[in-house]
Design an enzyme around this catalytic site. Structure first.
Site, mmCIF file in Angstrom:
data_model
loop_
_atom_site.group_PDB
_atom_site.id
_atom_site.type_symbol
_atom_site.label_atom_id
_atom_site.label_comp_id
_atom_site.label_asym_id
_atom_site.label_seq_id
_atom_site.Cartn_x
_atom_site.Cartn_y
_atom_site.Cartn_z
ATOM 1 N N ARG A 188 15.471 10.306 57.977
ATOM 2 C CA ARG A 188 14.778 10.363 59.394
ATOM 3 C C ARG A 188 14.371 9.105 60.053
ATOM 4 N NH1 ARG A 188 9.003 13.545 60.321
ATOM 5 N NH2 ARG A 188 8.684 13.022 62.325
ATOM 6 N N ASN A 232 14.422 21.835 59.993
ATOM 7 C CA ASN A 232 14.790 21.292 61.261
ATOM 8 C C ASN A 232 16.107 20.850 61.336
ATOM 9 O OD1 ASN A 232 12.785 22.062 63.132
ATOM 10 N ND2 ASN A 232 11.473 20.408 62.249
ATOM 11 N N CYS A 280 8.645 28.429 63.362
ATOM 12 C CA CYS A 280 8.109 26.937 63.937
ATOM 13 C C CYS A 280 6.635 26.967 63.926
ATOM 14 C CB CYS A 280 8.943 26.814 65.069
ATOM 15 S SG CYS A 280 8.019 25.121 65.774
ATOM 16 N N HIS A 309 11.601 24.724 69.915
ATOM 17 C CA HIS A 309 11.358 23.448 70.982
ATOM 18 C C HIS A 309 11.535 23.550 72.282
ATOM 19 C CE1 HIS A 309 10.376 20.920 66.698
ATOM 20 N NE2 HIS A 309 9.931 22.293 66.674
ATOM 21 N N TYR A 350 7.118 20.194 73.393
ATOM 22 C CA TYR A 350 8.099 19.563 73.392
ATOM 23 C C TYR A 350 8.866 19.419 74.802
ATOM 24 C CZ TYR A 350 8.383 19.267 68.391
ATOM 25 O OH TYR A 350 8.231 18.742 67.155
HETATM 26 P P1 NAD Z 1 10.688 15.739 52.898
HETATM 27 O O1 NAD Z 1 11.356 14.502 53.220
HETATM 28 O O2 NAD Z 1 9.718 15.766 52.160
HETATM 29 O O3 NAD Z 1 11.667 16.704 52.303
HETATM 30 C C1 NAD Z 1 11.336 17.981 51.513
HETATM 31 C C2 NAD Z 1 12.048 17.887 50.246
HETATM 32 O O4 NAD Z 1 13.495 18.486 50.358
HETATM 33 C C3 NAD Z 1 12.085 16.586 49.482
HETATM 34 O O5 NAD Z 1 11.241 16.907 48.309
HETATM 35 C C4 NAD Z 1 13.546 16.539 49.200
HETATM 36 O O6 NAD Z 1 13.979 15.679 47.919
HETATM 37 C C5 NAD Z 1 14.167 18.100 49.362
HETATM 38 N N1 NAD Z 1 15.542 18.146 49.395
HETATM 39 C C6 NAD Z 1 16.341 17.288 50.027
HETATM 40 N N2 NAD Z 1 17.785 17.909 50.038
HETATM 41 C C7 NAD Z 1 17.561 18.964 49.470
HETATM 42 C C8 NAD Z 1 18.533 19.999 49.064
HETATM 43 N N3 NAD Z 1 19.890 19.752 49.269
HETATM 44 N N4 NAD Z 1 18.130 20.883 48.202
HETATM 45 C C9 NAD Z 1 16.622 21.122 47.606
HETATM 46 N N5 NAD Z 1 15.937 20.026 48.226
HETATM 47 C C10 NAD Z 1 16.137 19.224 48.847
HETATM 48 O O7 NAD Z 1 10.377 16.723 54.281
HETATM 49 P P2 NAD Z 1 9.199 17.221 54.957
HETATM 50 O O8 NAD Z 1 8.677 16.052 55.995
HETATM 51 O O9 NAD Z 1 8.206 17.733 54.145
HETATM 52 O O10 NAD Z 1 9.714 18.416 55.942
HETATM 53 C C11 NAD Z 1 10.388 19.201 55.462
HETATM 54 C C12 NAD Z 1 11.457 20.101 56.289
HETATM 55 O O11 NAD Z 1 10.631 21.035 57.047
HETATM 56 C C13 NAD Z 1 12.275 19.330 57.300
HETATM 57 O O12 NAD Z 1 13.397 19.799 57.454
HETATM 58 C C14 NAD Z 1 11.287 19.251 58.463
HETATM 59 O O13 NAD Z 1 11.985 19.111 59.711
HETATM 60 C C15 NAD Z 1 10.720 20.579 58.397
HETATM 61 N N6 NAD Z 1 9.562 21.015 59.136
HETATM 62 C C16 NAD Z 1 9.571 21.954 60.111
HETATM 63 C C17 NAD Z 1 8.438 22.522 60.843
HETATM 64 C C18 NAD Z 1 8.669 23.594 61.834
HETATM 65 O O14 NAD Z 1 8.050 23.772 62.765
HETATM 66 N N7 NAD Z 1 10.048 24.381 61.798
HETATM 67 C C19 NAD Z 1 7.405 21.772 60.486
HETATM 68 C C20 NAD Z 1 7.361 20.849 59.439
HETATM 69 C C21 NAD Z 1 8.283 20.505 58.830
HETATM 70 C C1 G6P Z 2 5.867 19.807 64.529
HETATM 71 C C2 G6P Z 2 7.361 20.840 64.630
HETATM 72 C C3 G6P Z 2 7.959 20.523 63.599
HETATM 73 C C4 G6P Z 2 8.173 19.042 63.620
HETATM 74 C C5 G6P Z 2 7.135 18.496 62.789
HETATM 75 C C6 G6P Z 2 7.132 17.185 62.681
HETATM 76 O O1 G6P Z 2 4.646 20.336 64.881
HETATM 77 O O2 G6P Z 2 7.011 22.028 65.211
HETATM 78 O O3 G6P Z 2 9.210 21.174 63.861
HETATM 79 O O4 G6P Z 2 9.614 18.610 63.092
HETATM 80 O O5 G6P Z 2 5.838 18.999 63.592
HETATM 81 O O6 G6P Z 2 5.803 16.660 62.004
HETATM 82 P P1 G6P Z 2 5.720 15.095 61.477
HETATM 83 O O7 G6P Z 2 4.313 15.054 61.145
HETATM 84 O O8 G6P Z 2 6.836 15.235 59.978
HETATM 85 O O9 G6P Z 2 6.146 14.193 62.417
HETATM 86 MN MN MN Z 3 8.965 23.103 64.878
#
Ligand code: NAD
Ligand code: G6P
Ligand code: MN
Length: 432
Positions: free
Chosen positions: A93, A147, A169, A199, A252
Site C-alpha cells: 500500500r 478493497n 464497506c 466509495h 469519498y
Molecule cells: P493487512 O495489511 O493487515 O492485511 C491483512 C492480512 O491479510 C495480513 O495479515 C496479510 O498477511 C494477509 N494476507 C495477505 N495476502 C493473503 C492471502 N493471499 N491469503 C490470506 N491472507 C493474506 O490489511 P488491513 O489494513 O488490516 O486491511 C485488510 C483488508 O481490508 C484490506 O484489503 C483493506 O483494503 C480492507 N478494508 C476494507 C474496508 C471496507 O470498507 N471494505 C475497511 C477496512 C479495510
Molecule cells: C475506509 C474505507 C475502507 C478504507 C479504509 C482505510 O473507511 O471504507 O474501504 O480502505 O477505511 O482505512 P485506513 O485506516 O487503513 O486508512
Molecule cells: Mn470502504
C-alpha cells in the site's frame, strides 16, 4: 452451529469482527472461527488469534478460534467466508500511495491509481479462493471486504461465478450512525435509499412519515459529525453543488468534487507525516503491541484510529441477517438487476438492499439525474477495464483504465506511473 472462515485473519481489524459476533451470538450461534493467513502474516495472525480467543473466553459463549496458514483446511464445510486480506500487506500500500504522489496524483488505497493496482493484485487471489470454495464449501456465502471492495465483488460474482457473494464497506454504516443524531431522530424512524458503486454512492433520507430529510441533512454536511471515515480529509463540499443535486454524497466524493483541495492536502501530508499507509503501519505496530498483552480481552479503543472502524457492524449484521432470514435494510455491493437503470443488470452496484436467507435483494432507486448518471457510467467503465486488466494482464486495457480514472491525470506521466507501479508490484502480478 455456524463455521466462519476469515481470510486475512491477521488483520488488525479482526478484534472488531469478534466483538460484532459476540454481540450477535444469540441469533448467530457460531461454533468455530478460522483465521487464515499466509507465511508473511504468520506472526500477526497468531497474535490477533490469541486476543480473539481471549475475547470469546471472556464471553458467555463457547467458541473456538483456529489460526492456520492452510486455507484449504480452513474452508472445509465453511458456512460463511469473510475476506479482509491485503496482497503485499501495508508495504504494498505504501507503493500504491507513494508512487502516484511523486507525480502529483492521488494514490489512494481504493480510488485512484493505488486502488487499481490493488485490484490487479487481489482479483487473481479471489479467483483462487473461489476455486477452493467450489470444492470445499460449495454452499458458503462469501462476504467480501477486501478493497477495492466493489471491483473485487464484481470479479467474484460476474467473472468467477460465485453468486453468493456480498460486498461490504463501512462508509454507509458510518453515515447511518451519524444522521439520526443530526436529524434529531431515533435511528429506527429513518429510511434510507442509497445508490451508486463502492466509495461512489449517493443517498436520500426520509423520516417516519416519508418526509424527505435530505435537504436538511445537506446543510450539516460540512460539520465534523462523525459521518466520514477517519482516513478521509474533510475538505468542505461546495453547498451550491449539493443543494442542486439534492443527494447526500459519500465521503469519498470529495476526491472528485473538490479534487485539487484533496490532492494538495494529500501531498502536504505525504511530505510531513508520510503516506496514510506509513502512518497506519505505525498504528498497526502499536495495536499489535496491545494485542500481545495476555491481560487484554476486549477490542482496544485505539482501533478506532483506522478508517475501517465499524466495518464489523456491516459484516456481522449481514451474516446474521442471512442466517436468521431477517429481511433487513443494508447497503451492500450486489448484482444490479435493474436497481440503477443506467447500468447493466450484471454490474455490481452498492445500493440499499433487503438482506435475507436469499442474500441481497437490491431496491430500485429510480432514474438518476444527468450528472450522477454520467459519473456512474464513467466510473463503472473504469472499474470494468480495471477488472479486465486484472484478469488478463492486458497492458493496453490497464492503460485504458488509467486514462479513464479522473484521479489519474491523463497527462505525460500517466503511462509512467502505470509502468512504475507494475514494476514495483511485479512479485504480485504474474498475469502481467
Ligand atoms: P493487512 O495489511 O493487515 O492485511 C491483512 C492480512 O491479510 C495480513 O495479515 C496479510 O498477511 C494477509 N494476507 C495477505 N495476502 C493473503 C492471502 N493471499 N491469503 C490470506 N491472507 C493474506 O490489511 P488491513 O489494513 O488490516 O486491511 C485488510 C483488508 O481490508 C484490506 O484489503 C483493506 O483494503 C480492507 N478494508 C476494507 C474496508 C471496507 O470498507 N471494505 C475497511 C477496512 C479495510
Ligand atoms: C475506509 C474505507 C475502507 C478504507 C479504509 C482505510 O473507511 O471504507 O474501504 O480502505 O477505511 O482505512 P485506513 O485506516 O487503513 O486508512
Ligand atoms: Mn470502504
Amino acid at each position: 452451529a455456524v463455521k466462519i472462515v476469515t481470510i486475512g485473519g491477521g488483520s488488525s481489524y479482526t478484534p472488531e469482527l469478534m466483538e460484532g459476533f459476540i454481540k450477535r451470538y444469540e441469533d448467530l450461534p457460531i461454533r468455530e472461527i478460522w483465521l487464515v493467513d499466509i507465511e508473511d502474516g504468520k506472526e500477526k495472525v497468531e497474535i490477533v488469534g490469541g486476543l480473539a480467543q481471549r475475547m470469546w473466553d471472556a464471553s458467555p459463549y463457547d467458541v473456538k478460534v483456529y489460526t492456520t496458514l492452510d486455507r484449504r483446511e480452513a474452508l472445509k464445510d465453511a458456512d460463511f467466508v469473510t475476506t479482509q486480506f491485503r496482497v503485499g500487506l501495508l508495504d504494498a500500500r505504501i507503493k500504491d500511495e507513494r508512487i502516484p504522489s511523486l507525480y502529483g496524483m492521488l494514490g489512494q488505497e481504493t480510488n485512484g491509481a493505488g486502488g487499481m493496482l490493488k485490484a490487479f493484485r487481489t482479483i487473481p487471489v479471489i479467483g483462487e479462493i473461489i476455486r477452493d470454495m467450489r470444492e470445499l464449501c460449495p454452499d458458503a456465502w462469501l462476504i467480501n471486504f477486501t478493497n477495492p471492495s466493489g471491483m473485487v465483488t464484481e470479479a467474484a460474482i460476474k467473472h468467477f461465478g460465485w453468486k453468493k457473494t456480498i460486498g461490504l464497506c463501512n462508509v454507509p454504516t458510518i453515515a447511518m450512525m451519524a444522521e439520526p443524531k443530526l436529524a434529531g431522530k431515533d435511528p429506527k424512524d429513518l429510511n434510507y435509499r442509497f445508490a451508486g458503486i463502492n466509495h461512489f454512492h449517493w443517498h436520500k433520507v426520509f423520516d417516519e412519515n416519508g418526509k424527505d430529510l435530505t435537504p436538511e441533512l445537506i446543510e450539516h454536511i460540512n460539520e465534523k459529525n462523525g459521518g466520514t471515515p477517519a482516513n478521509i480529509y474533510q475538505a468542505e463540499f461546495p453547498m451550491e453543488l449539493l443543494r442542486s443535486m439534492n443527494l447526500l454524497p459519500c465521503g469519498y466524493h470529495r476526491y472528485y468534487y473538490v479534487k485539487q483541495t484533496m490532492l494538495d492536502h494529500a501531498l502536504e501530508e505525504f511530505r510531513e507525516g508520510g503516506t496514510r499507509a506509513e502512518q497506519m503501519k505505525q498504528t498497526e505496530k502499536e495495536l499489535f503491541e496491545l494485542y500481545k498483552n495476555t491481560e487484554l480481552h476486549t477490542k482496544p479503543e485505539q482501533l478506532s484510529k483506522r478508517g475501517g472502524a465499524y466495518y464489523s457492524d456491516a459484516a456481522c449484521e449481514c451474516i446474521r441477517a442471512i442466517y436468521a432470514n431477517q429481511k433487513i435494510h443494508m447497503v451492500v455491493s450486489t448484482q444490479n438487476n435493474g436497481a440503477i437503470s443506467c447500468l447493466d443488470d450484471d454490474s455490481i452496484v452498492e445500493v440499499s438492499s433487503i438482506i435475507s436467507a436469499a442474500g441481497a435483494q437490491p431496491m430500485a432507486f429510480g432514474k438518476l439525474p444527468p450528472a450522477e448518471k454520467g459519473w456512474l457510467q464513467m466510473m463503472k467503465a473504469m472499474e470494468e477495464c480495471t477488472i479486465q486488466a486484472a484478469l488478463t494482464g492486458d497492458y493496453g486495457m490497464a492503460l485504458e483504465a488509467f486514462v479513464l480514472n479522473p484521479l489519474v491525470e491523463n497527462n505525460k506521466d500517466t503511462q509512467r506511473v502505470l509502468d512504475e507501479l507494475l514494476v514495483a508490484h511485479e512479485k504480485y502480478l504474474p498475469q502481467f
